[in-house]
Enzyme design. Structure first.
Site, short mmCIF file in Angstrom:
data_model
loop_
_atom_site.label_atom_id
_atom_site.label_comp_id
_atom_site.label_asym_id
_atom_site.label_seq_id
_atom_site.Cartn_x
_atom_site.Cartn_y
_atom_site.Cartn_z
N LYS A 1 4.78 -8.94 6.56
CA LYS A 1 3.93 -8.62 7.72
C LYS A 1 2.47 -8.72 7.30
CE LYS A 1 1.71 -5.95 10.81
NZ LYS A 1 0.38 -6.57 10.62
N GLU B 1 0.04 0.76 -2.48
CA GLU B 1 -1.20 0.38 -3.19
C GLU B 1 -2.33 0.65 -2.22
OE1 GLU B 1 -1.57 -0.79 -6.21
OE2 GLU B 1 0.43 -1.51 -6.77
N CYS C 1 -10.20 -3.51 -3.14
CA CYS C 1 -9.69 -2.15 -3.31
C CYS C 1 -10.23 -1.51 -4.59
CB CYS C 1 -8.18 -2.15 -3.30
SG CYS C 1 -7.51 -3.32 -4.47
N GLU D 1 -14.42 5.57 0.92
CA GLU D 1 -14.28 4.13 0.74
C GLU D 1 -14.87 3.43 1.97
OE1 GLU D 1 -10.40 2.24 1.11
OE2 GLU D 1 -10.84 1.02 -0.64
#
Ligand code: NAP
Ligand code: MG
Length: 496
Positions: A190, A265, A300, A398
């Site tokens: 996906k 993750e 990331c 973040e």
């Protein structure tokens, strides 16, 4: 290949784009399936209308994945047969690299030179690496009494759903697919609704390489597709890369359904520590800029918290500004561009809002403004804040954009304390030639990856990639990735 902006624009206009989901070995022709618009972040041009799958399509794909798994067409063939198919697939991707590189550039707005030099070659290397690994992993015989044989064997889990983000669509797809297929699982992939195009395209080459129908299905659509997969009783594992917010939802879905295995993750707010003894501050500044401004900051493991020793702050910032200048945004199809647009308006507004919050509590010392309005895309200057401490919104959250927070410290212990004062733990870096600081940094920084005198780290596939704390659990890359996609079985045999 890709020589000038003009010829790249021409090739981009000629590209034939596939927008259908891929189920049971073919692109589906479901008249009832909804469509969604897929735009290019470069100039907001409509690239393609893409299938927006729902429950019906997910069920079709799950059934086809489950049937293929149970039939053994992939799960029970020899490791070397699987290896040959994966290697052939890598070869076909390589042979079609111009199309795939262009497609990824248009869909993500990444600089084409980054896709050529990073995303694409690393995707191929990862696929080849797992293809080569799979017939070199042995099971174990465990010592016991003389008339016993005890074995530990690794088996595939079954139907694996890989849910991936938009920042490295092709690379993240391969990071999940390669080890999961190597182990013999069947897959539902996906991609993010923001960047579905390369995931759709590579499925065709997998089929051409000989991957049996049902073993790889690509389900396009919005978050609902991921949600349906996460609750599905016949999905055995979800391997996810994305935000902590969605990661939590997936764990809940697993808990409320069949306790499928979940691997996450997630994000980060990684510290990059510059010690005063490091002799080449220009080099450290170059790397620091690249660690947070590459890929428009949508990395990331971005080094988004820069901790500089107070004695070298002024000189370091001077070098940093010079390097930040190289990331002024430009057209991603131009080979010299180092930073492209933000992925879409929604994310752009989030970044601008974060900058607004940042201005209230910290000093904006570089950039911060929208540029290239006329392009139709959302382009932002590289942006740097100076923060008095680590508790500010801008130094804590973040942002996933080209926004760096700079803080100073007096002692190494203070730097470690600031570095570890975060809910995240994906990566951390330290620049020093003092062996004591290097080793203490490696031991005491609470992060899955510690870089010393560099900020690179992902090109060596033998190294596991993943985080501590709220950066998730499970590791991509390396032999340890196989742990996510296999069950361990103990067999005890009493000889008669
Ligand atoms: P996201 O919003 O969490 O989305 C990730 C994926 O989850 C997308 O495919 C998304 O689909 C799907 N999704 C949305 N809602 C869902 C639901 N309820 N159930 C299941 N799946 C659902 O993350 P993103 O904005 O794409 O990516 C940014 C994040 O990824 C950042 O936090 C970044 O740090 C992290 N990241 C981590 C790593 C790593 O290796 N640790 C690598 C790259 C990125 P739609 O997009 O179609 O809504
Ligand atoms: Mg797109």
């Amino acid at each position: 290949m890709f020589e000038s902006l003009k010829s790249n624009i021409k090739s981009a206009n000629l590209l034939q784009i596939e927008g259908r989901a891929f189920i049971n070995g073919e692109y589906i022709n479901q008249r009832s399936v909804q469509k969604m618009d897929c735009f290019s972040p470069i100039d907001h041009r409509l690239l393609k209308q893409v299938d927006c799958c729902g429950l019906y399509e997910v069920n079709l794909a799950v059934t086809s994945a489950k049937d293929s798994f149970q039939s053994g067409v992939w799960s029970k063939i020899t490791p070397s047969e699987r290896k040959n198919v994966l290697k052939k697939w890598a070869e076909l991707l390589h042979n079609n690299r111009e199309e795939l590189i262009l497609l990824e550039t248009l869909d993500t707005g990444k600089p084409i030179s980054d896709v050529m030099n990073i995303d694409f070659p690393q995707s191929i290397q990862c696929l080849e690496w797992f293809a080569e690994l799979i017939d070199k992993i042995n099971d174990e015989i465990i010592p016991d009494k003389a008339d016993y044989i005890c074995m530990v064997t690794r088996e595939p889990i079954g139907v694996v759903a890989a849910i991936i983000p938009w920042n490295y669509p092709l690379l993240m797809a391969i990071w999940k697919i390669a080890p999961a297929l190597a182990m013999g699982n069947s897959i539902l992939l996906k991609p993010s609704e923001k960047t579905p195009l390369t995931a759709i395209k590579i499925a065709q080459f997998a089929a051409e390489a000989g991957l049996p129908p049902g073993v790889l299905n690509v389900l396009t659509g919005g978050g609902e597709v991921g949600s349906i997969m996460s609750y599905h009783e016949d999905v055995d594992c979800v391997s996810f890369t994305g935000s902590g917010r969605i990661g939590r939802k997936i764990m809940q879905a697993s808990a409320q359904s069949n306790l499928k295995r979940v691997w996450l993750e997630l994000g980060g707010k990684s510290p990059n520590i510059i010690m005063p003894d490091y002799p080449d501050l220009k080099n450290a500044a170059k790397s620091a800029a690249s660690a947070v401004f590459s890929n428009t900051g949508a990395i990331c493991n971005a080094g988004s918290r820069l901790l500089v020793h107070q004695d070298i702050k002024d000189i370091f910032l001077e070098c940093l500004f010079e390097e930040a200048n190289h990331f002024n945004p430009g057209n991603p199809l131009d080979l010299t561009t180092r930073m492209g647009p933000v992925i879409d308006e929604h994310h752009f507004k989030f970044i601008l809002d974060s900058i607004r919050k940042g201005k209230k509590e910290a000093s904006l010392i570089y950039g911060g403004k929208q540029v290239l309005h006329e392009s139709g895309g959302f382009y932002l200057e590289p942006t740097i804040f100076e923060c008095s401490n680590n508790d500010k919104y801008i130094s804590r959250e973040e942002i996933f954009g080209p926004v760096l927070s700079v803080m100073t410290f007096k002692t190494f212990d203070e730097a470690l304390k600031i570095a570890n004062s975060t809910n995240y733990g994906l990566a951390a870096a330290i620049w020093t030639i003092d062996m004591n600081y290097m080793l203490r940094g490696s031991k005491e920084l609470r992060a899955g990856m510690v870089y010393v005198n560099n900020y690179e780290g992902i090109s060596n596939l033998n190294l596991p990639f993943g985080g501590y704390k709220q950066s998730g659990f499970g590791r991509d890359n390396s032999k340890y990735a196989l742990d996510k996609y296999s069950e361990l079985k103990s067999t005890v045999i009493h000889l008669k």
